[in-house]
Design an enzyme around this catalytic site. Structure first.
Site, short mmCIF file in Angstrom:
data_model
loop_
_atom_site.label_atom_id
_atom_site.label_comp_id
_atom_site.label_asym_id
_atom_site.label_seq_id
_atom_site.Cartn_x
_atom_site.Cartn_y
_atom_site.Cartn_z
N ASP A 131 17.43 20.05 36.89
CA ASP A 131 17.83 20.61 38.18
C ASP A 131 16.64 21.27 38.87
OD1 ASP A 131 19.57 21.10 40.26
OD2 ASP A 131 20.30 22.99 39.42
N LYS A 179 22.47 36.80 34.70
CA LYS A 179 23.16 35.59 35.16
C LYS A 179 24.48 35.47 34.41
CE LYS A 179 20.70 31.91 35.84
NZ LYS A 179 20.86 31.62 37.27
N GLY A 206 26.61 29.94 38.13
CA GLY A 206 27.35 31.17 38.36
C GLY A 206 26.54 32.14 39.19
N ILE A 243 22.37 38.90 43.69
CA ILE A 243 21.11 38.47 44.31
C ILE A 243 20.99 36.95 44.37
CG2 ILE A 243 19.84 40.55 43.71
CD1 ILE A 243 18.70 39.09 41.31
N GLY A 244 21.99 36.25 43.86
CA GLY A 244 21.92 34.79 43.90
C GLY A 244 23.17 34.17 43.32
N SER A 245 23.30 32.88 43.55
CA SER A 245 24.43 32.14 42.99
C SER A 245 24.06 30.67 42.95
CB SER A 245 25.70 32.35 43.81
OG SER A 245 25.54 31.85 45.13
N GLY A 246 24.77 29.93 42.15
CA GLY A 246 24.48 28.50 42.02
C GLY A 246 25.49 27.85 41.12
N GLY A 247 25.16 26.66 40.67
CA GLY A 247 26.08 25.90 39.84
C GLY A 247 26.38 26.58 38.52
N VAL A 260 24.27 35.66 39.99
CA VAL A 260 23.15 36.40 39.42
C VAL A 260 23.15 37.80 40.02
CG1 VAL A 260 20.68 36.45 38.98
CG2 VAL A 260 21.85 34.25 39.25
#
Length: 886
Positions: free
Chosen positions: A650, A555, A539, A533-537, A541
């Site tokens: 962030d 996460k 890793g 359902i998500g991603s970012g710096g 999710v």
């Protein structure tokens, strides 16, 4: 005739003087208009019955001093010497709280002090010994009762000896407290107190803390100095330093002006309210949740949260008795009373009883567990029960499985809280006495009962057999203890973080860790990490559903730095203990080899960037304001409200999550320490996301919470505009005409009138021209006023000041958004660096073109394309480029 009148008047005066000398306790029963009385003086309710016991009023009649009565339904009237606010009839101070008067008992004022005594002369209350003789008793317009000497120096005052209330103009100094009354009819001191400390304002029940002012969602911490006193004024409640102006903690109050009073009620809740017209208006109260009041449901009563209140019942295994208290359902069990009745372990009652424990269901908690640390770490349940069994003041325990922490509940038992959340890993056990009977001489052996050896059998043994038996028992006990210690040690070495690496098993116990999950649980919950359902710096999710059907976000941290398990768990313990309505709750964690997982509460509407920048329904202006306010409150709590100050590092729309009704929560706070220096493309070599980094990140200056303030300012501008700050947008003709020049707009950009816009610079220039309405999201189509836009833009620009010291604290940002503080005025000289950013953005856009930007459905720069250089350009500017030669 005139001479006769003068003589008569003189005679009257002499008579009064003479009578005062001969009868020092002569009193007047007629109305008194003075605010000052000289000794000697006597008053009672009976003597001033025509004035309802009143004998002293403040200069303007706002307050009165009187001996007034309260009548209970089942007892005679109780009379107290009190100070009362006349219009509202609210008692702000009482003298003889613990020794009520009758209607004929007397208050006397002498040169030595003020005292209350009954008809027999028994002292009920008095002022302490004073330094000099009293010349007068005065009641001020503030409601403060003074005893002064001949030089009008204050010898004693009621404001410095508070009861259960505090009013405007009064100070509650460190070490002082408000003490609740037993009831409205009985002013005797109750079990609750509001204690002023040098760090916070505490609510306590029987000297056990259950609420702090800093926990209130409207409270903000502005300073790390020591608190000197509490004060309430027309704008709010403040914990101030000794200078009287620096607020350490503040709670703004925006209600209408009127007589304002803070009172600790007999039920254990501190309430600030104002008397407006003929009605009371509640402005602040805490705790908000009924179930957080320690004795709301009585001893061992189970409090279940409801939307507007709490409901009471008994836990499983207990029943309600006639007095409303919960007792064990099993009649062979009873609750231990106190140390006096249980200290003598050789008493006759102990021959027929043993100690056992009734287990509470999962999801039950106790208020003290959040404020009192565990008694022991790294002990199993049996050892925790042993500790309690050997302590006569221990009445119950809570044992946390993940950290093996042992919490003792001593001396007093309040209500149990139903807290059915996955992160609640505590399990409660109520201590009971198991009474034996002729049919069951050893008592009930269930519920982890500790057996008593039949002492009568020992009496029948011969001496040699007796010593042999003692030896056997001693050896058995030593063996059992050794085995238990070995088991406890092995449990501790197995790790609180579910470690699979033997090299990490030397980690010592770290208190305060949230729930530990094993990898299999998370794999099952996420269907082997199926739904991302998500991603970012940090890793990816994944969405998951735990065994208790609660939905979570898992996460998987893939950019973890070179960091041992102990360091990781230390950071998680800090994050897990940060609780605020605008912060995403960390439910638990998992360590699987070198992998790290965080289990977070699930926010079903995703992150702010989706509704803000997407093609879905447009966010209305008031919704944007609420999102901005919730985000600011969360950051303010991180910076100044929690025990360990946390800098987010962030702040961006992707880390602002939304739930039903646009409930706002900040995610990924405190995780920056868990990242390695080598980050993904979205992160700099330090911390944070391009486009939101404060200038100090680029100039090797010190990083502080003001770096978050800068990032928040950038987010606030995006909330205003509904687009990324660095993007392309087709401008209206009027806006094109007003936006030429060195403002970050380029007339040479390709694509049907699309222009590259560096919005922070545009916001600065429109602020200088006082043209705010043009900055609002065009999709709102005029459903917002210029004044509303101005408010958010000015706050955002203040947050963007190049010098961190000029940026407001997040607590002040909240106050400006709420209207408690006036809007700050942006300082243009500290915002000139935005002009360099804007020109750089325009130069790069000319070089790289805008074809890919025009292909983007939202007119946004694609960070994965070549145009990411536009972002990079804003993070590679030297310190001289930002603000010129230094």
């Amino acid at each position: 005739m005139g001479f006769s009148l003068i003589a008569l008047s003189s005679a009257v005066v002499l008579i009064f003087i003479f009578s005062g000398a001969l009868f020092p306790f002569f009193v007047f029963s007629g109305p008194l208009s003075t605010h000052s009385i000289r000794p000697p003086f006597i008053a009672s309710y009976f003597l001033f019955i025509d004035q309802s016991g009143t004998f002293l009023v403040s200069p303007n009649g706002t307050f009165k001093a009187s001996i007034s009565g309260t009548k209970a339904q089942t007892s005679p009237s109780r009379y107290y010497f009190s100070i009362t606010h006349v219009a509202s009839d609210a008692i702000v101070w009482s003298a003889n709280r613990n020794a009520s008067m009758s209607n004929s008992d007397k208050l006397s004022l002498s040169v030595d002090g003020l005292r209350v005594a009954n008809e027999a002369g028994k002292l009920l209350w008095s002022t302490p010994p004073l330094n000099s003789e009293i010349a007068a008793m005065q009641l001020l317009e503030t409601g403060n009762l003074l005893l002064v000497d001949a030089r009008n120096i204050t010898l004693w005052e009621s404001f410095e000896n508070p009861t259960d209330s505090i009013v405007v103009g009064q100070r509650l100094r460190v070490g002082k407290s408000l003490e609740s009354a037993l009831s409205e009819q009985d002013q005797s001191v109750g079990d609750y107190r509001l204690l002023m400390t040098d760090g916070d304002l505490l609510l306590q029940w029987k000297r056990m803390t259950y609420f702090k002012l800093s926990m209130h969602e409207k409270a903000f911490k502005n300073s790390y100095g020591e608190v000197s006193f509490l004060a309430i004024n027309d704008t709010g409640l403040y914990l101030l330093e000794s200078d009287g102006s620096t607020a350490v903690i503040q709670v703004p109050l925006s209600g209408p002006s009127g007589f304002r009073i803070g009172k600790l009620g007999s039920e254990g809740r501190f309430v600030i309210s104002s008397f407006i017209g003929d009605d009371w208006v509640t402005e602040l109260f805490g705790p908000v949740d009924d179930c957080h009041i320690p004795f709301f449901c009585g001893k061992i009563g189970l409090c279940t949260r409801r939307p507007l209140s709490g409901t009471c019942s008994c836990p499983s295994g207990f029943r309600v008795q006639a007095n409303g208290e919960c007792i064990p359902t099993d009649t062979s069990l009873s609750l231990p009373s106190d140390c006096k009745s249980n200290a003598n372990r050789n008493g006759s009652d102990q021959f027929n009883s043993s100690v056992s424990y009734l287990q509470l269901a999962y999801g039950m908690d106790y208020f003290a567990n959040d404020f009192n640390g565990p008694m022991e770490h790294s002990v199993d349940l049996s050892a925790c029960q042993d500790i309690c069994s050997q302590n006569c003041s221990c009445l119950a325990i809570f044992h946390e499985n993940a950290s093996e922490s042992c919490y003792l509940l001593e001396k007093h038992l309040g209500s149990i809280i139903l807290n059915p959340r996955p992160e609640n890993d505590n399990r409660g056990y109520i201590k009971v006495l198991v009474h034996s009977s002729p049919e069951n001489p050893t008592g009930n052996n269930n519920n982890n009962q500790k057996h008593n050896f039949p002492i009568a059998a020992l009496v029948l043994l011969p001496p040699s057999g007796f010593f042999l038996l003692i030896t056997i028992v001693a050896v058995a006990i030593l063996w059992l203890r050794k085995n238990r210690l070995s088991k406890t040690k092995n449990n501790a070495e197995s790790g609180r973080c579910n470690s699979s690496s033997s090299a990490e098993q030397e980690m010592i116990d770290i208190p305060g860790l949230p729930r530990r999950f094993n990898h299999e649980e998370l794999a099952d919950a996420t269907e082997n990490f199926k739904t991302q359902i998500g991603s970012g710096g940090f890793g990816a999710v994944y969405k998951g559903t735990l065994s208790d059907k609660s939905v979570v976000a898992v996460k998987k941290i893939t950019s973890l730095g070179v960091q041992g398990k102990k360091d990781f768990c230390t950071e998680i313990a800090i994050i897990g203990n940060v609780h605020h309505v605008n912060l995403v709750r960390l439910k638990g964690f998992c360590v699987h080899g070198r992998q790290r997982f965080l289990v977070l509460e699930y926010m079903n509407r995703g992150s702010l960037d989706r509704p803000l920048f997407g093609n879905g329904p447009v966010l209305e202006w008031q919704e944007r304001v609420e999102i901005a306010l919730g985000t600011a409150r969360g950051l303010a709590y991180l910076h100044s409200g929690c025990e360990d100050r946390i800098i987010h590092c962030d702040v961006k729309p992707e880390n602002i999550l939304l739930h039903d009704n646009l409930h706002v929560k900040i995610s990924d706070f405190g995780l920056s320490k868990l990242l390695s220096p080598e980050q993904s493309g979205l992160f700099t070599t330090m911390r944070g996301t391009r486009g939101y980094l404060a200038p100090e990140w680029l100039t090797n200056s010190a990083i502080s919470d003001k770096s978050d303030v800068y990032s928040y300012g950038m987010v606030l501008l995006e909330i205003v505009r509904g687009r990324k700050n660095s993007s392309f947008q087709t401008l209206s003709h009027s806006r094109e005409n007003s936006s030429s020049g060195g403002n970050g707009l380029s007339s040479s950009s390709s694509g049907s009138g699309a222009r590259p816009i560096y919005f922070p610079l545009l916001a600065l220039e429109m602020h200088e021209k006082r043209r705010y309405a043009e900055l609002a999201d065009q999709r709102l189509e005029g459903r917002v006023t210029s004044q509303e836009v101005e408010k958010l833009v000015r706050i955002a620009l203040c947050c963007l000041h190049e010098e961190p010291a000029l940026r407001p604290a997040m607590a002040n940002v909240v106050s400006m958004l709420e209207g408690g503080l006036p809007l700050g005025e942006p300082r243009v000289e500290s915002l000139n660096f935005l002009r360099f950013y804007g020109r750089r953005f325009t130069e790069i856009s000319r070089l790289e073109g805008s074809s890919e930007q025009n292909q983007n459905g939202f007119g946004l720069i694609n960070p994965t394309s070549n145009t990411s250089g536009l972002y990079n350009s804003l993070t590679c500017i030297s310190s001289q480029q930002i603000s010129g030669p230094r």
